[in-house]
Design a protein around this motif. Structure first.
Motif, PDB file in Angstrom:
ATOM      1  N   GLN A 163       0.829  -1.208   0.000  1.00  0.00           N
ATOM      2  CA  GLN A 163       0.000   0.000   0.000  1.00  0.00           C
ATOM      3  C   GLN A 163       0.863   1.257   0.000  1.00  0.00           C
ATOM      4  OE1 GLN A 163      -2.446  -0.932   3.396  1.00  0.00           O
ATOM      5  NE2 GLN A 163      -4.041  -1.863   2.127  1.00  0.00           N
ATOM      6  N   GLN A 164       1.970   1.239   0.722  1.00  0.00           N
ATOM      7  CA  GLN A 164       2.886   2.378   0.726  1.00  0.00           C
ATOM      8  C   GLN A 164       3.488   2.621  -0.652  1.00  0.00           C
ATOM      9  OE1 GLN A 164       5.665   1.264   3.792  1.00  0.00           O
ATOM     10  NE2 GLN A 164       4.451   2.207   5.424  1.00  0.00           N
ATOM     11  N   ARG A 165       3.613   1.567  -1.433  1.00  0.00           N
ATOM     12  CA  ARG A 165       4.176   1.683  -2.781  1.00  0.00           C
ATOM     13  C   ARG A 165       3.107   1.961  -3.834  1.00  0.00           C
ATOM     14  NH1 ARG A 165       7.506   2.462   0.263  1.00  0.00           N
ATOM     15  NH2 ARG A 165       9.478   1.381   0.539  1.00  0.00           N
ATOM     16  N   GLY A 166       1.879   2.228  -3.384  1.00  0.00           N
ATOM     17  CA  GLY A 166       0.838   2.677  -4.304  1.00  0.00           C
ATOM     18  C   GLY A 166      -0.136   1.619  -4.775  1.00  0.00           C
ATOM     19  N   VAL A 167      -0.050   0.411  -4.252  1.00  0.00           N
ATOM     20  CA  VAL A 167      -0.970  -0.646  -4.672  1.00  0.00           C
ATOM     21  C   VAL A 167      -2.334  -0.372  -4.042  1.00  0.00           C
ATOM     22  CG1 VAL A 167      -1.482  -3.115  -4.556  1.00  0.00           C
ATOM     23  CG2 VAL A 167       0.868  -2.345  -4.932  1.00  0.00           C
ATOM     24  N   THR A 168      -3.336  -0.207  -4.898  1.00  0.00           N
ATOM     25  CA  THR A 168      -4.697   0.019  -4.414  1.00  0.00           C
ATOM     26  C   THR A 168      -5.583  -1.183  -4.700  1.00  0.00           C
ATOM     27  OG1 THR A 168      -5.268   1.131  -6.477  1.00  0.00           O
ATOM     28  CG2 THR A 168      -4.573   2.520  -4.621  1.00  0.00           C
ATOM     29  N   ASP A 169      -5.207  -1.996  -5.682  1.00  0.00           N
ATOM     30  CA  ASP A 169      -5.997  -3.161  -6.050  1.00  0.00           C
ATOM     31  C   ASP A 169      -5.204  -4.407  -5.663  1.00  0.00           C
ATOM     32  OD1 ASP A 169      -7.908  -4.846  -7.081  1.00  0.00           O
ATOM     33  OD2 ASP A 169      -7.261  -4.609  -9.156  1.00  0.00           O
ATOM     34  N   LEU A 170      -5.383  -4.830  -4.419  1.00  0.00           N
ATOM     35  CA  LEU A 170      -4.681  -5.993  -3.888  1.00  0.00           C
ATOM     36  C   LEU A 170      -5.700  -7.096  -3.657  1.00  0.00           C
ATOM     37  CD1 LEU A 170      -2.217  -7.420  -2.638  1.00  0.00           C
ATOM     38  CD2 LEU A 170      -2.756  -6.247  -0.495  1.00  0.00           C
ATOM     39  N   GLU A 171      -5.560  -8.186  -4.392  1.00  0.00           N
ATOM     40  CA  GLU A 171      -6.449  -9.332  -4.201  1.00  0.00           C
ATOM     41  C   GLU A 171      -5.842 -10.214  -3.114  1.00  0.00           C
ATOM     42  OE1 GLU A 171      -8.238 -13.270  -6.463  1.00  0.00           O
ATOM     43  OE2 GLU A 171      -7.123 -11.796  -7.622  1.00  0.00           O
ATOM     44  N   ILE A 172      -6.574 -10.381  -2.028  1.00  0.00           N
ATOM     45  CA  ILE A 172      -6.104 -11.206  -0.924  1.00  0.00           C
ATOM     46  C   ILE A 172      -6.916 -12.501  -0.914  1.00  0.00           C
ATOM     47  CG2 ILE A 172      -5.878 -11.408   1.573  1.00  0.00           C
ATOM     48  CD1 ILE A 172      -5.431  -8.390   1.653  1.00  0.00           C
ATOM     49  N   ILE A 173      -6.213 -13.612  -1.038  1.00  0.00           N
ATOM     50  CA  ILE A 173      -6.846 -14.928  -1.017  1.00  0.00           C
ATOM     51  C   ILE A 173      -6.579 -15.527   0.348  1.00  0.00           C
ATOM     52  CG2 ILE A 173      -6.909 -17.222  -2.046  1.00  0.00           C
ATOM     53  CD1 ILE A 173      -5.892 -15.888  -4.660  1.00  0.00           C
ATOM     54  N   ARG A 174      -7.625 -15.689   1.121  1.00  0.00           N
ATOM     55  CA  ARG A 174      -7.514 -16.177   2.505  1.00  0.00           C
ATOM     56  C   ARG A 174      -7.566 -17.703   2.522  1.00  0.00           C
ATOM     57  NH1 ARG A 174      -9.759 -12.829   6.472  1.00  0.00           N
ATOM     58  NH2 ARG A 174      -9.444 -14.652   7.806  1.00  0.00           N
ATOM     59  N   ILE A 175      -6.427 -18.338   2.740  1.00  0.00           N
ATOM     60  CA  ILE A 175      -6.383 -19.798   2.738  1.00  0.00           C
ATOM     61  C   ILE A 175      -6.979 -20.400   4.011  1.00  0.00           C
ATOM     62  CG2 ILE A 175      -4.415 -19.833   1.169  1.00  0.00           C
ATOM     63  CD1 ILE A 175      -2.687 -20.706   3.597  1.00  0.00           C
ATOM     64  N   ASP A 176      -7.174 -19.591   5.047  1.00  0.00           N
ATOM     65  CA  ASP A 176      -7.828 -20.105   6.252  1.00  0.00           C
ATOM     66  C   ASP A 176      -9.350 -20.148   6.077  1.00  0.00           C
ATOM     67  OD1 ASP A 176      -7.821 -17.309   6.214  1.00  0.00           O
ATOM     68  OD2 ASP A 176      -7.784 -17.127   8.392  1.00  0.00           O
ATOM     69  N   GLN A 177      -9.882 -19.343   5.182  1.00  0.00           N
ATOM     70  CA  GLN A 177     -11.327 -19.346   4.917  1.00  0.00           C
ATOM     71  C   GLN A 177     -11.695 -20.310   3.799  1.00  0.00           C
ATOM     72  OE1 GLN A 177     -12.304 -15.237   4.165  1.00  0.00           O
ATOM     73  NE2 GLN A 177     -12.611 -14.827   6.348  1.00  0.00           N
ATOM     74  N   ASP A 178     -10.745 -20.577   2.900  1.00  0.00           N
ATOM     75  CA  ASP A 178     -10.986 -21.467   1.768  1.00  0.00           C
ATOM     76  C   ASP A 178      -9.805 -22.431   1.657  1.00  0.00           C
ATOM     77  OD1 ASP A 178     -11.606 -22.730  -0.591  1.00  0.00           O
ATOM     78  OD2 ASP A 178     -11.763 -20.908  -1.787  1.00  0.00           O
ATOM     79  N   PRO A 179      -9.874 -23.565   2.386  1.00  0.00           N
ATOM     80  CA  PRO A 179      -8.746 -24.495   2.420  1.00  0.00           C
ATOM     81  C   PRO A 179      -8.305 -25.015   1.048  1.00  0.00           C
ATOM     82  CG  PRO A 179     -10.311 -25.029   4.148  1.00  0.00           C
ATOM     83  CD  PRO A 179     -10.952 -23.975   3.282  1.00  0.00           C
ATOM     84  N   ALA A 180      -9.204 -25.056   0.079  1.00  0.00           N
ATOM     85  CA  ALA A 180      -8.827 -25.501  -1.264  1.00  0.00           C
ATOM     86  C   ALA A 180      -7.793 -24.552  -1.871  1.00  0.00           C
ATOM     87  CB  ALA A 180     -10.057 -25.598  -2.156  1.00  0.00           C
ATOM     88  N   GLN A 181      -7.850 -23.280  -1.490  1.00  0.00           N
ATOM     89  CA  GLN A 181      -6.886 -22.304  -2.013  1.00  0.00           C
ATOM     90  C   GLN A 181      -5.482 -22.567  -1.483  1.00  0.00           C
ATOM     91  OE1 GLN A 181      -7.118 -20.057  -4.390  1.00  0.00           O
ATOM     92  NE2 GLN A 181      -9.228 -20.640  -4.761  1.00  0.00           N
ATOM     93  N   ARG A 182      -5.379 -23.198  -0.309  1.00  0.00           N
ATOM     94  CA  ARG A 182      -4.062 -23.562   0.220  1.00  0.00           C
ATOM     95  C   ARG A 182      -3.370 -24.531  -0.737  1.00  0.00           C
ATOM     96  NH1 ARG A 182      -1.092 -23.651   4.953  1.00  0.00           N
ATOM     97  NH2 ARG A 182       0.256 -25.448   5.172  1.00  0.00           N
ATOM     98  N   ASP A 183      -4.128 -25.516  -1.226  1.00  0.00           N
ATOM     99  CA  ASP A 183      -3.571 -26.475  -2.182  1.00  0.00           C
ATOM    100  C   ASP A 183      -3.152 -25.784  -3.474  1.00  0.00           C
ATOM    101  OD1 ASP A 183      -4.008 -28.532  -0.361  1.00  0.00           O
ATOM    102  OD2 ASP A 183      -5.980 -29.022  -1.201  1.00  0.00           O
ATOM    103  N   VAL A 184      -3.963 -24.824  -3.930  1.00  0.00           N
ATOM    104  CA  VAL A 184      -3.627 -24.057  -5.130  1.00  0.00           C
ATOM    105  C   VAL A 184      -2.334 -23.278  -4.905  1.00  0.00           C
ATOM    106  CG1 VAL A 184      -4.371 -22.178  -6.647  1.00  0.00           C
ATOM    107  CG2 VAL A 184      -6.029 -23.896  -5.882  1.00  0.00           C
ATOM    108  N   MET A 185      -2.214 -22.650  -3.731  1.00  0.00           N
ATOM    109  CA  MET A 185      -1.021 -21.877  -3.398  1.00  0.00           C
ATOM    110  C   MET A 185       0.226 -22.765  -3.410  1.00  0.00           C
ATOM    111  SD  MET A 185      -0.003 -19.939   0.158  1.00  0.00           S
ATOM    112  CE  MET A 185       0.483 -21.473   0.963  1.00  0.00           C
ATOM    113  N   ILE A 186       0.124 -23.922  -2.779  1.00  0.00           N
ATOM    114  CA  ILE A 186       1.268 -24.837  -2.714  1.00  0.00           C
ATOM    115  C   ILE A 186       1.652 -25.304  -4.114  1.00  0.00           C
ATOM    116  CG2 ILE A 186       2.024 -27.104  -1.898  1.00  0.00           C
ATOM    117  CD1 ILE A 186       0.269 -26.569   0.627  1.00  0.00           C
ATOM    118  N   GLU A 187       0.659 -25.598  -4.934  1.00  0.00           N
ATOM    119  CA  GLU A 187       0.935 -26.032  -6.306  1.00  0.00           C
ATOM    120  C   GLU A 187       1.608 -24.924  -7.113  1.00  0.00           C
ATOM    121  OE1 GLU A 187      -1.697 -27.156 -10.165  1.00  0.00           O
ATOM    122  OE2 GLU A 187      -2.222 -28.195  -8.291  1.00  0.00           O
TER     123      GLU A 187
END
Length: 85
Positions: free
Chosen positions: A23-47
């Protein structure tokens, strides 16, 4: 500005630190994928990254790594050009 995606968890001081720097570097559109809310995304992240820890940050299609990697990239002067695409 390049799209930024960050895999994250609810309570993660490294995730918060990385988000603050972006945010300090000017990023206003940051997509945050919460792997604790969607465990399937954890597998995607690891892959995608081969890593199990958060945060894992992508700028455009480039995997930057975690918080320490992001900070090092910024110190080396490489973060802003990557964000600007």
């Amino acid at each position: 500005m390049s799209k930024v995606v960050m895999y994250s968890k609810d309570y993660c001081p490294y995730c918060a630190r990385a988000q603050t720097l972006l945010q300090q570097r000017g990023v206003t559109d940051l997509e945050i994928i919460r792997i604790d809310q969607d465990p399937a995304q954890r597998d995607v992240m690891i892959e995608r990254t081969g890593r199990r820890t958060v945060p894992q940050i992508f700028i455009g299609d480039k995997h930057v790594g975690g918080c320490d990697d992001l900070m090092a990239l910024d110190r080396a002067g490489g973060l802003q050009p990557l964000l600007n695409g």
